[in-house]
Design a protein around this motif. Structure first.
Motif, short mmCIF file in Angstrom:
data_model
loop_
_atom_site.label_atom_id
_atom_site.label_comp_id
_atom_site.label_asym_id
_atom_site.label_seq_id
_atom_site.Cartn_x
_atom_site.Cartn_y
_atom_site.Cartn_z
N PRO A 95 39.16 47.30 40.95
CA PRO A 95 37.85 46.65 41.13
C PRO A 95 37.97 45.42 42.03
N ALA A 96 36.94 45.17 42.82
CA ALA A 96 36.92 43.99 43.66
C ALA A 96 37.01 42.73 42.80
N GLY A 97 37.90 41.83 43.20
CA GLY A 97 38.03 40.54 42.51
C GLY A 97 39.06 40.50 41.41
N TYR A 98 39.62 41.66 41.04
CA TYR A 98 40.48 41.72 39.85
C TYR A 98 41.95 41.55 40.22
N LEU A 99 42.62 40.61 39.54
CA LEU A 99 44.06 40.41 39.68
C LEU A 99 44.77 41.19 38.58
N THR B 30 30.54 43.60 57.29
CA THR B 30 30.62 42.37 56.49
C THR B 30 31.75 42.40 55.46
N LEU B 31 32.73 43.27 55.64
CA LEU B 31 33.83 43.33 54.68
C LEU B 31 35.12 43.70 55.40
N ILE B 32 36.13 42.85 55.23
CA ILE B 32 37.44 43.06 55.85
C ILE B 32 38.50 42.96 54.76
N LEU B 33 39.48 43.86 54.80
CA LEU B 33 40.59 43.85 53.85
C LEU B 33 41.83 43.30 54.55
N VAL C 264 45.53 30.97 37.02
CA VAL C 264 45.77 31.66 38.29
C VAL C 264 46.31 30.67 39.32
N SER C 265 47.43 31.03 39.93
CA SER C 265 48.09 30.14 40.89
C SER C 265 47.79 30.57 42.31
N LEU C 266 48.11 29.68 43.26
CA LEU C 266 47.94 30.02 44.67
C LEU C 266 48.81 31.20 45.06
N GLN C 267 50.03 31.22 44.54
CA GLN C 267 50.95 32.32 44.86
C GLN C 267 50.40 33.65 44.38
N GLU C 268 49.83 33.65 43.17
CA GLU C 268 49.28 34.89 42.62
C GLU C 268 48.05 35.34 43.40
N PHE C 269 47.19 34.38 43.75
CA PHE C 269 45.96 34.74 44.44
C PHE C 269 46.25 35.23 45.86
N PHE C 270 46.96 34.45 46.63
CA PHE C 270 47.21 34.83 48.02
C PHE C 270 48.25 35.93 48.15
N GLY C 271 48.99 36.20 47.08
CA GLY C 271 49.96 37.29 47.08
C GLY C 271 49.31 38.64 46.87
N SER C 272 47.99 38.67 46.65
CA SER C 272 47.25 39.92 46.50
C SER C 272 46.62 40.29 47.83
N ALA C 273 46.35 41.59 48.04
CA ALA C 273 45.46 41.97 49.13
C ALA C 273 44.12 41.31 48.86
N LEU C 274 43.44 40.87 49.93
CA LEU C 274 42.21 40.11 49.76
C LEU C 274 41.08 40.69 50.61
N LEU C 275 39.92 40.83 49.99
CA LEU C 275 38.70 41.20 50.69
C LEU C 275 38.01 39.93 51.16
N ALA C 276 37.55 39.92 52.41
CA ALA C 276 36.82 38.78 52.95
C ALA C 276 35.39 39.19 53.28
N LEU C 277 34.43 38.37 52.85
CA LEU C 277 33.03 38.67 53.12
C LEU C 277 32.22 37.39 53.06
N LEU D 34 38.24 37.84 47.81
CA LEU D 34 38.37 38.48 46.51
C LEU D 34 39.64 39.31 46.46
N PRO D 35 40.45 39.19 45.41
CA PRO D 35 41.63 40.04 45.29
C PRO D 35 41.24 41.51 45.16
N LEU D 36 42.08 42.38 45.66
CA LEU D 36 41.88 43.82 45.48
C LEU D 36 43.24 44.45 45.18
N GLY D 37 43.37 44.99 43.97
CA GLY D 37 44.62 45.61 43.57
C GLY D 37 44.65 47.10 43.85
#
Length: 347
Positions: A144-148, A37-40, A79-92, A21-24
């Motif tokens: 918010p979690a998930g928001y680009l 269960t949550l890594i940034l 939403v593009s791959l560059q935009e998604f992976f260019g954000s900090a991401l939460l993994a769970l 999930l993106p995290l801004g």
């Protein structure tokens, strides 16, 4: 060792999905474990090919035809791959119905998948905000979690270990966000998980949700009212009580000695009114006379009030968190012990 597929392998082997999930509004340069269960992860930590992304909105938007309307509604976000992976991401790890991901009946099914995953992450982010953000300074609040932020959409990646493939879906979920400031430095930040299994844990979680709502409120009046509601909840989660009893419950958590207890009682007269100060308290003026906190106090006075309320809430919530593996009777007994220590007569 930073690969979430390895860290969460036990859950993924049982059929759960790895969710990103993106995290801004955060600064992070290395993977930071926020809970079990949550890594940034920092921006651009993952490569799309490593997770074998087979579908994402910008790709689906370029396709000439698809009979999957919900997928095309997700595609409309672009939403593009560059935009998604260019954000900090939460993994769970999350539980999902894979059929709902591949062939959802409606776009709302995809939105609900993102929302459920975000809600799981928000449980931990509420704790982050509680410990590391300031009621009178929204500049440091994470998003918010998930928001680009730049795109104005929420998105989530769901990866199947069995099939070694992932899908990115997106849509409009968040209605408002904080825009002032740059957010929170979360480098190397680590939090302990809640104690598990107690009634008080669930009460603390809801209290922290209310606290986050106060932090993100749009003005001082809304923050004030949200904090007052939270104090009432912490006093008695099951039944509404008059402020006369609420303030006594809260004060026994906060006060160090009888003198401070009396000071808190006097402060609540200013905050809410009582039989000695009818129709004069701040909340009475806001609720019954339609005034705003901004009409009643100067900026410095409002800041002082919010800081005091933040302290009352913070100490009480900490007591809940420390006793998260207990039941409500433990909180009740603790309050009786504190009253006795302060020399207050039992009710």
């Amino acid at each position: 060792m930073d690969d979430p597929r390895i860290i969460f392998k036990a859950q993924l082997d049982m059929g759960q999905a790895l969710c990103l999930l993106p995290l801004g509004r955060v600064l992070v340069e290395t993977p930071t474990r926020l809970s079990d269960t949550l890594i940034l992860y920092p921006p651009n930590f993952f490569l799309p090919e490593d997770l074998r992304v087979v579908s994402y909105p910008a790709y689906e938007l370029q396709r000439t035809y698809s009979d999957n309307l919900p997928l095309m509604q997700s595609a409309a976000t672009g939403v593009s791959l560059q935009e998604f992976f260019g954000s900090a991401l939460l993994a769970l790890p999350v539980e999902i119905d894979w059929k709902d991901l591949y062939r959802p009946k409606t776009h709302s099914v995809h939105l609900e998948m993102i929302s459920r995953a975000a809600a799981k992450a928000e449980i931990v982010l509420d704790l982050v905000r509680f410990h590391h953000c300031c009621m009178v300074l929204p500049d440091t609040l994470p998003g918010p979690a998930g928001y680009l932020e730049q795109q104005g959409f929420s998105a989530g990646l769901f990866y199947s270990l069995t099939n070694h493939e992932s899908y990115i879906i997106a849509g409009q979920i968040i209605s408002h966000v904080v825009v002032v400031g740059l957010g929170l430095d979360m480098e190397s930040l680590q939090l302990d998980d809640y104690p598990k299994g107690g009634q008080v844990e669930n009460l603390a979680r809801h209290g922290l949700r209310l606290y986050s709502a106060a932090l993100t409120a749009s003005d001082d009046t809304a923050k004030f009212m949200q904090l007052m509601t939270l104090l009432e909840f912490l006093s008695n989660p099951d039944n509404y009580e008059k402020m006369e009893k609420t303030k006594k419950c809260i004060a026994c958590h906060v006060a160090h000695d009888p003198s401070e207890y009396d000071q808190i009682m006097n402060d609540f007269r200013f905050l809410t009114s009582d039989q000695n100060t009818p129709n004069r308290g701040l909340r009475h003026n806001i609720v019954h006379l339609g005034k705003r906190l901004e009409d009643l106090l100067s900026a410095d006075e409002r800041e002082a009030v919010l800081k005091r309320l933040d302290r009352y809430v913070g100490i009480t919530l900490e007591d809940f968190i420390e006793r998260g593996d207990a039941d409500w009777e433990t909180i009740d007994k603790y309050r009786k012990t504190r009253r006795s220590a302060l020399g207050i007569q039992p009710e």
